[in-house]
Design a protein around this motif. Structure first.
Motif, PDB file in Angstrom:
ATOM      1  N   MET A   1       0.838  -1.202   0.000  1.00  0.00           N
ATOM      2  CA  MET A   1       0.000   0.000   0.000  1.00  0.00           C
ATOM      3  C   MET A   1       0.863   1.238   0.000  1.00  0.00           C
ATOM      4  O   MET A   1       1.920   1.257   0.620  1.00  0.00           O
ATOM      5  CB  MET A   1      -0.898   0.000   1.241  1.00  0.00           C
ATOM      6  CG  MET A   1      -2.025   0.971   1.107  1.00  0.00           C
ATOM      7  SD  MET A   1      -2.997   1.010   2.606  1.00  0.00           S
ATOM      8  CE  MET A   1      -2.009   2.007   3.647  1.00  0.00           C
ATOM      9  N   ARG A   2       0.399   2.235  -0.693  1.00  0.00           N
ATOM     10  CA  ARG A   2       1.225   3.420  -0.850  1.00  0.00           C
ATOM     11  C   ARG A   2       0.356   4.636  -0.567  1.00  0.00           C
ATOM     12  O   ARG A   2      -0.682   4.830  -1.178  1.00  0.00           O
ATOM     13  CB  ARG A   2       1.747   3.387  -2.285  1.00  0.00           C
ATOM     14  CG  ARG A   2       2.435   4.592  -2.797  1.00  0.00           C
ATOM     15  CD  ARG A   2       2.658   4.392  -4.306  1.00  0.00           C
ATOM     16  NE  ARG A   2       2.679   5.683  -4.970  1.00  0.00           N
ATOM     17  CZ  ARG A   2       3.791   6.389  -5.139  1.00  0.00           C
ATOM     18  NH1 ARG A   2       4.930   5.912  -4.753  1.00  0.00           N
ATOM     19  NH2 ARG A   2       3.737   7.574  -5.716  1.00  0.00           N
ATOM     20  N   VAL A   3       0.766   5.430   0.440  1.00  0.00           N
ATOM     21  CA  VAL A   3       0.058   6.666   0.737  1.00  0.00           C
ATOM     22  C   VAL A   3       1.093   7.788   0.802  1.00  0.00           C
ATOM     23  O   VAL A   3       2.057   7.705   1.554  1.00  0.00           O
ATOM     24  CB  VAL A   3      -0.708   6.586   2.077  1.00  0.00           C
ATOM     25  CG1 VAL A   3      -1.394   7.902   2.385  1.00  0.00           C
ATOM     26  CG2 VAL A   3      -1.722   5.455   2.047  1.00  0.00           C
ATOM     27  N   VAL A   4       0.916   8.786  -0.049  1.00  0.00           N
ATOM     28  CA  VAL A   4       1.848   9.907  -0.060  1.00  0.00           C
ATOM     29  C   VAL A   4       1.068  11.175   0.264  1.00  0.00           C
ATOM     30  O   VAL A   4       0.169  11.564  -0.472  1.00  0.00           O
ATOM     31  CB  VAL A   4       2.528  10.042  -1.437  1.00  0.00           C
ATOM     32  CG1 VAL A   4       3.532  11.182  -1.410  1.00  0.00           C
ATOM     33  CG2 VAL A   4       3.206   8.746  -1.825  1.00  0.00           C
ATOM     34  N   LEU A   5       1.411  11.784   1.396  1.00  0.00           N
ATOM     35  CA  LEU A   5       0.651  12.947   1.843  1.00  0.00           C
ATOM     36  C   LEU A   5       1.336  14.248   1.454  1.00  0.00           C
ATOM     37  O   LEU A   5       2.557  14.350   1.512  1.00  0.00           O
ATOM     38  CB  LEU A   5       0.475  12.908   3.361  1.00  0.00           C
ATOM     39  CG  LEU A   5      -0.320  11.716   3.906  1.00  0.00           C
ATOM     40  CD1 LEU A   5      -0.423  11.819   5.412  1.00  0.00           C
ATOM     41  CD2 LEU A   5      -1.692  11.644   3.276  1.00  0.00           C
ATOM     42  N   SER A   6       0.531  15.201   1.036  1.00  0.00           N
ATOM     43  CA  SER A   6       1.055  16.529   0.732  1.00  0.00           C
ATOM     44  C   SER A   6       0.634  17.490   1.837  1.00  0.00           C
ATOM     45  O   SER A   6      -0.502  17.480   2.276  1.00  0.00           O
ATOM     46  CB  SER A   6       0.507  17.003  -0.615  1.00  0.00           C
ATOM     47  OG  SER A   6       0.646  18.415  -0.709  1.00  0.00           O
TER      48      SER A   6
ATOM     49  N   LEU B   1      -5.753  16.039   5.367  1.00  0.00           N
ATOM     50  CA  LEU B   1      -4.963  14.808   5.361  1.00  0.00           C
ATOM     51  C   LEU B   1      -5.856  13.560   5.285  1.00  0.00           C
ATOM     52  O   LEU B   1      -5.554  12.627   4.553  1.00  0.00           O
ATOM     53  CB  LEU B   1      -4.090  14.744   6.625  1.00  0.00           C
ATOM     54  CG  LEU B   1      -2.958  15.789   6.714  1.00  0.00           C
ATOM     55  CD1 LEU B   1      -2.266  15.700   8.069  1.00  0.00           C
ATOM     56  CD2 LEU B   1      -1.945  15.588   5.591  1.00  0.00           C
ATOM     57  N   TYR B   2      -6.970  13.561   6.029  1.00  0.00           N
ATOM     58  CA  TYR B   2      -7.824  12.364   6.019  1.00  0.00           C
ATOM     59  C   TYR B   2      -8.366  12.114   4.616  1.00  0.00           C
ATOM     60  O   TYR B   2      -8.483  10.983   4.151  1.00  0.00           O
ATOM     61  CB  TYR B   2      -8.955  12.498   7.057  1.00  0.00           C
ATOM     62  CG  TYR B   2     -10.142  13.306   6.583  1.00  0.00           C
ATOM     63  CD1 TYR B   2     -11.202  12.690   5.924  1.00  0.00           C
ATOM     64  CD2 TYR B   2     -10.179  14.693   6.752  1.00  0.00           C
ATOM     65  CE1 TYR B   2     -12.281  13.429   5.470  1.00  0.00           C
ATOM     66  CE2 TYR B   2     -11.239  15.432   6.299  1.00  0.00           C
ATOM     67  CZ  TYR B   2     -12.298  14.802   5.656  1.00  0.00           C
ATOM     68  OH  TYR B   2     -13.344  15.542   5.195  1.00  0.00           O
TER      69      TYR B   2
ATOM     70  N   GLN C   1      -6.499   8.104  -1.734  1.00  0.00           N
ATOM     71  CA  GLN C   1      -5.432   7.258  -2.259  1.00  0.00           C
ATOM     72  C   GLN C   1      -5.720   5.778  -2.026  1.00  0.00           C
ATOM     73  O   GLN C   1      -5.499   4.945  -2.915  1.00  0.00           O
ATOM     74  CB  GLN C   1      -4.090   7.663  -1.635  1.00  0.00           C
ATOM     75  CG  GLN C   1      -3.648   9.034  -2.156  1.00  0.00           C
ATOM     76  CD  GLN C   1      -2.310   9.465  -1.593  1.00  0.00           C
ATOM     77  OE1 GLN C   1      -1.443   8.639  -1.331  1.00  0.00           O
ATOM     78  NE2 GLN C   1      -2.135  10.760  -1.406  1.00  0.00           N
ATOM     79  N   ILE C   2      -6.240   5.449  -0.851  1.00  0.00           N
ATOM     80  CA  ILE C   2      -6.569   4.041  -0.609  1.00  0.00           C
ATOM     81  C   ILE C   2      -7.749   3.634  -1.495  1.00  0.00           C
ATOM     82  O   ILE C   2      -7.752   2.556  -2.110  1.00  0.00           O
ATOM     83  CB  ILE C   2      -6.883   3.785   0.887  1.00  0.00           C
ATOM     84  CG1 ILE C   2      -5.628   4.027   1.723  1.00  0.00           C
ATOM     85  CG2 ILE C   2      -7.398   2.354   1.096  1.00  0.00           C
ATOM     86  CD1 ILE C   2      -5.810   3.817   3.216  1.00  0.00           C
ATOM     87  N   GLY C   3      -8.743   4.522  -1.606  1.00  0.00           N
ATOM     88  CA  GLY C   3      -9.902   4.240  -2.463  1.00  0.00           C
ATOM     89  C   GLY C   3      -9.471   3.997  -3.904  1.00  0.00           C
ATOM     90  O   GLY C   3      -9.917   3.027  -4.548  1.00  0.00           O
TER      91      GLY C   3
END
Lengths: 204, 300, 128
Positions: free
Chosen positions: C1-6, C13-14, C20-22
């Motif tokens: 799983m890959r989550v990249v936050l800006s 953020l939520y 991204q997960i969706g």
């Protein structure tokens, strides 16, 4: 191990890093008193034992151990009794460490020592130490070492000296009252501990 | 064993001296989360923490801590780790001695965990406490707290004097600690960076009073920062300008979100950062009360 | 799983985590039944608050993408659930609305729009 015993061990560990200084003072006193070995025991009780008994307060001030005592799962009463238990341990250790060389030195110097003389010296040592601690400890517990330092640590000694001088106490006069003097010393310590326990808690 | 709240203060008041006092301090942290206690130096953060931990008395109100009314049973301290911005250990102790000294006091002390944490944190068992850097000293105190299996970690100013790398490590350590749902963290700080991201709840404190407490997002939503020209932001009715700062070039203040609509169209209204909220709430009102607040400085 | 936050996108953020997960689930990158990290583990890894992470998971669960197991973690639900279909329909509508807006400005009529759609579908079919 009881909580007070654990606290006493904590004090032992608190002063342990500074043991060399303590041994140096012991050595120096023995050297100075080599000519009057019968006075070794009371001299140690007046000069070395209070130094060791008070040392945890000195370190506590520097290292902020008051916070540690407040964080550790220990009731305040245990912390307090731990201070007195440590003082008694310091006395016993110092006097034991002093009696052995005193016996050896008196033997070498041919000074009569032992029995009645030894008992008198031990009694003298006890009462001098007890009065000293009884006065100092409530102050140290209430205010900490930094705030009472010189005055607090020299005043009890001066008081004892003054009492000895004013009452014309001599070794011979004490000799008649040995058990009573022991009880008086113990009473002083107990009173001191009770006073310290009931003193208002510092606000900060 | 597990209570709903890690702690709850209700109407706590404590006279400190020099005219400074905590007044009606109320806030609570649900078990399993992080709270940041934010305020300027002298706002009352340390006094609040000392009251919470039973390290000093308080005059009014009540405090629940891990399901017990403060001062609770002494065993309550088995569950609490206290990390200050300095150590409270003898400087000449080596880290191995720290363990030997503290272990007898804690029922659940885990020596293996202590050694493992020290290794993980890059601390040498033979090092002396006084030779540790600020960051290392803090990690030592955390290692102690985790080794006696504390459920609540309380940090007082953990980030002051820490470099960014150490601050970042602290965030990671707190994250690891919170993997357990029964664990909670309270930290006080006047530095709002780094830790605001991980903060679940915030309590803003100023002059011994709680200004605002609640989930972080709600607090961020509750305020707007407004900026205008030098002549703007004056003569407004029904709008409280919090921490108004007026210069020759312009004026800036914090307002409550519901009052922001009352401002004219010429001013810029933006969502604030936590730092902006802290700055405006913590800065003394411009003229009159400046000396009054000055008196309470550094008395926490 | 890959989550990249800006930090500077302006998107909460939520919302970023949720999107991204969706997207990973819709694209098949995260297959049915694959395990997601627990809320607390993800919060730790992303260095964000637990409440924020929890909100993303709660909304993903409400939209039928994932199921959460209290105290454990979460796993990906089968894609054909009604909620996901609804989600996809909404995306189709959104995309078509965008196309319609552009078509209006370009002056395209219904016939021309349908021709474009047929063309796109034919091209996709040939590729497959």
């Amino acid at each position: 191990m009881s909580a007070v015993a654990r606290m006493t061990v904590l004090h032992l560990r608190t002063v342990a890093p500074y043991r060399t200084q303590g041994l140096l003072v012991l050595g120096l006193l023995l050297l100075v008193l080599a000519r009057n070995p019968d006075h070794v025991v009371p001299a140690l009780a007046v000069l070395l034992a209070p130094l060791i008994a008070v040392h945890p307060f000195v370190v506590a001030d520097k290292a902020g151990l008051e916070t540690l005592y407040a964080v550790l799962p220990l009731p305040r009463r245990t912390v307090l009794l731990g201070h007195y238990a440590w003082a008694l341990a310091s006395f016993v250790a110092t006097v034991t460490a002093g009696t052995v060389p005193a016996l050896l030195l008196t033997q070498a110097e041919g000074v009569p020592f032992g029995g009645r003389t030894l008992a008198t010296m031990l009694t003298l040592a006890w009462v001098l130490f007890a009065v000293n601690i009884a006065i100092q400890f409530p102050l140290l517990i209430r205010f900490g070492y930094a705030r009472i330092s010189v005055l607090g640590t020299t005043m009890p000694l001066a008081l004892v000296m003054l009492a000895v001088y004013r009452l014309h106490l001599t070794i011979a006069s004490i000799q008649a009252w040995l058990p009573l003097v022991w009880v008086a010393g113990a009473a002083a310590i107990v009173t001191s501990a009770v006073l310290a326990a009931h003193a208002p808690r510092p606000r900060e | 064993m597990c209570s709903e709240f890690a702690f709850a203060l209700r109407g706590v008041g404590a006279e400190v001296g020099n005219g400074f006092a905590l007044r009606d301090v109320s806030f609570e942290l649900p078990t399993g989360y992080v709270m940041g206690l934010i305020g300027a130096n002298g706002a009352g953060k340390t006094t609040t923490i000392r009251c919470l931990l039973g390290m000093r008395g308080f005059d009014t109100g009540e405090i629940d801590l891990l399901g017990h009314r403060v001062p609770g049973p002494i065993a309550l301290r088995q569950d609490i780790g206290v990390v200050l911005d300095h150590t409270y250990l003898v400087g000449d102790w080596r880290l191995a001695e720290v363990e030997r000294t503290l272990r007898p006091f804690y029922d659940r002390w885990d020596g293996d965990r202590y050694r493992q944490l020290l290794a993980e944190f890059g601390l040498d068992m033979r090092a002396k406490v006084k030779d540790l850097s600020r960051g290392m000293a803090m990690k030592l105190m955390i290692a102690v707290a985790l080794s006696h299996r504390a459920r609540l970690l309380v940090f007082d100013e953990p980030t002051s004097g820490l470099d960014p790398v150490a601050r970042n490590e602290l965030v990671g350590i707190i994250g690891d600690f919170l993997l357990d749902e029964g664990h909670s963290v309270l930290f006080s700080t006047h530095i709002t960076s780094d830790l605001d991201r991980i903060g679940d709840y915030l309590t803003l404190i100023h002059g011994g009073r709680v200004v605002r407490t609640g989930p972080k997002d709600e607090i961020l939503d509750a305020y707007r920062v407004v900026r205008g020209g030098p002549e703007d932001l004056s003569g407004l009715i029904g709008v409280e300008l919090i921490g108004l700062r007026r210069t020759a070039a312009g004026a800036e203040a914090l307002v409550r979100t519901e009052e922001a609509t009352l401002l004219g169209g010429d001013v810029l209204v933006e969502a604030p950062t936590l730092e902006e909220i802290a700055i405006h709430i913590g800065s003394p009102p411009m003229k009159a009360a400046a000396t009054q607040y000055g008196r309470s400085g550094a008395t926490t | 799983m890959r989550v990249v936050l800006s930090n500077s996108s302006g998107v909460p953020l939520y919302q970023q985590i949720k999107e991204q997960i969706g997207a990973a689930i819709l694209s098949g990158e995260l297959a049915e039944n694959s395990a997601l990290p627990s809320v607390r583990a993800l919060a730790r890894d992303l260095r964000i608050s637990i409440i924020t992470t929890n909100r993303a998971y709660t909304e993903l669960a409400a939209e039928g993408f994932i199921a959460t197991v209290p105290g454990k973690g979460a796993y990906v639900l089968p894609l054909d659930s009604a909620l996901v279909r609804e989600q996809l329909l909404r995306q189709v509508e959104d995309g078509m609305q965008t196309a319609l807006d552009a078509a209006r400005r370009a002056g395209l009529d219904r016939e021309e729009l349908i021709q474009i759609l047929d063309g796109l579908m034919r091209a996709e079919h040939e590729h497959a």
